[in-house]
Design an enzyme around this catalytic site. Structure first.
Site, PDB file in Angstrom:
ATOM      1  N   CYS A 199     -12.441  -7.813 -35.274  1.00  0.00           N
ATOM      2  CA  CYS A 199     -13.522  -9.243 -34.904  1.00  0.00           C
ATOM      3  C   CYS A 199     -14.748  -8.973 -35.707  1.00  0.00           C
ATOM      4  O   CYS A 199     -15.336 -10.104 -36.146  1.00  0.00           O
ATOM      5  CB  CYS A 199     -13.806  -8.932 -33.397  1.00  0.00           C
ATOM      6  SG  CYS A 199     -12.534  -9.080 -32.545  1.00  0.00           S
ATOM      7  N   ASN A 220      -9.427 -16.619 -29.943  1.00  0.00           N
ATOM      8  CA  ASN A 220     -10.221 -15.629 -30.640  1.00  0.00           C
ATOM      9  C   ASN A 220      -9.322 -15.377 -31.901  1.00  0.00           C
ATOM     10  O   ASN A 220      -8.154 -14.900 -31.701  1.00  0.00           O
ATOM     11  CB  ASN A 220     -10.487 -14.309 -29.803  1.00  0.00           C
ATOM     12  CG  ASN A 220     -11.086 -13.264 -30.584  1.00  0.00           C
ATOM     13  OD1 ASN A 220     -10.914 -13.143 -31.552  1.00  0.00           O
ATOM     14  ND2 ASN A 220     -11.427 -12.108 -29.721  1.00  0.00           N
ATOM     15  N   HIS A 278     -18.900 -14.720 -33.259  1.00  0.00           N
ATOM     16  CA  HIS A 278     -17.697 -14.273 -33.213  1.00  0.00           C
ATOM     17  C   HIS A 278     -17.390 -14.962 -31.961  1.00  0.00           C
ATOM     18  O   HIS A 278     -18.049 -14.873 -30.966  1.00  0.00           O
ATOM     19  CB  HIS A 278     -17.437 -12.833 -33.589  1.00  0.00           C
ATOM     20  CG  HIS A 278     -16.044 -12.721 -33.042  1.00  0.00           C
ATOM     21  ND1 HIS A 278     -14.663 -13.075 -33.408  1.00  0.00           N
ATOM     22  CD2 HIS A 278     -15.541 -11.794 -31.849  1.00  0.00           C
ATOM     23  CE1 HIS A 278     -13.847 -12.617 -32.962  1.00  0.00           C
ATOM     24  NE2 HIS A 278     -14.458 -11.759 -31.883  1.00  0.00           N
TER      25      HIS A 278
END
Length: 336
Positions: free
Chosen positions: A115, A293, A263
């Site tokens: 991530c 995501n 993020h």
């Protein structure tokens, strides 16, 4: 020494839209449950058998970024590719991009920081440019999660979160020390590595030989595992710390932030950070609602969309921040 600055942005997502209602037909879940916990309404998943792979999506995003940067592909000196979902275990997708774009034999580096991968990749590119080693660097974050998710009720806690897509940026030299990327800040805490993990295939515990030998239909080692509450609690702390670290490094107050691109892990995390820093809706950009995501791709996709929508202007202070598996986290402070 130089600074580096972003001169071109691009993104690509598959055409196939998968809604929460679509997922409810595959597993015991529903739209309200997913939105309440994640803020996600839909995501893009590559259709199996299509030409959308981690590498090809990265190439599509890169072509847009190169065109917008106003440079020729042969002006690119180096490639940095961030992903946790490469087309092949090795080699990494950086060399695939070099070949697909027909770029001369420049170096290609792959980043495996999940991530926070794009933040790490930007930091690497920034430092290569600062030293004068390279002038123009292509940075890509791309992920194809959908083909590796457990699309049953057993895997719903993870599978409803992730989407596919790619984003790219072109970095080049900036001689004004007050413009471009002002600083980057990177951290890790490996003691929590197994709180967000995909164990197999890996040489440490379960390689392909072991999976094939056991032939166990209940083996979950090759599906992502996440201790959701633990990750959430750590994320909100580390996000806050690393944003403040960047601001303090550059002697900037919180209200100097014109745009925060976090993020896109969970809308609730972004909202928590926004509230903590007392930022208004125009100072934070979120698109997890429609993409889910996308791990290393989430920041470059969001950054590109924010720029396309005119929400980032010359002279703005832009903050990128990420936290994820590893645990790893980081921030980037940019004077646009």
């Amino acid at each position: 020494m130089y600074n580096s600055k972003i001169i071109g942005l691009g993104h690509y997502v598959p055409d196939n839209v998968v809604t929460n209602d679509d997922l409810s037909k595959l597993m015991d879940t529903n739209d309200a449950w997913i939105q309440e916990r994640t803020g996600i309404k839909e995501r893009r998943w590559a259709v199996k058998g299509s030409d959308d792979t981690t590498a090809t999506m990265g190439v599509k995003a890169a072509k847009v970024a190169i065109e917008r940067a106003g440079i020729d592909k042969d002006d690119i000196d180096f490639i940095v590719f961030a992903t946790l979902s490469p087309d092949m275990y090795f080699p990494g997708p950086g060399v695939q991009v070099q070949h697909a774009l027909g770029i001369k034999t420049v170096g290609a580096l792959d980043i495996r920081n999940q991530c926070s991968g794009f933040v790490y990749a930007i930091s690497v590119a920034d430092n290569f440019i600062k030293t004068g080693m390279y002038k123009n660097i292509l940075v890509i974050g791309s992920e194809l999660h959908s083909h590796g998710l457990d699309l049953t009720t057993r895997g719903r806690g993870v599978s409803v979160i992730f989407g596919d897509g790619a984003g790219a940026a072109i970095l080049t030299r900036e001689e004004d020390p007050n413009k471009g990327i002002l600083s980057t800040h990177l951290h890790s805490e490996g003691e929590h590595a197994e709180e967000l993990v995909l164990v197999a295939p890996g040489m440490g515990k379960r390689w392909v030989n072991d999976i094939l030998a056991d032939n166990d239909p209940n083996d979950e080692s090759y599906y992502p595992h996440m201790n959701g509450q633990f990750v959430f609690k750590n994320a909100v702390v580390r996000f806050s710390e690393v944003i403040m670290e960047g601001l303090e490094k550059n002697k900037l107050p919180v209200d100097a932030i014109d745009m925060l691109i976090p993020h896109q892990a969970n809308l609730r995390i972004s909202q928590f950070i926004q509230k903590k820093f007392k930022l208004n809706d125009d100072q934070v950009f979120n698109n997890i609602q429609k993409y889910g995501n996308t791990t290393a791709a989430s920041i470059p996709i969001a950054l590109t969309e924010a720029w396309e929508e005119g929400k980032i202007k010359e002279g703005d202070t832009v903050v990128l921040a990420a936290f994820g598996s590893g645990f790893t986290w980081g921030s980037v402070i940019i004077k646009w």
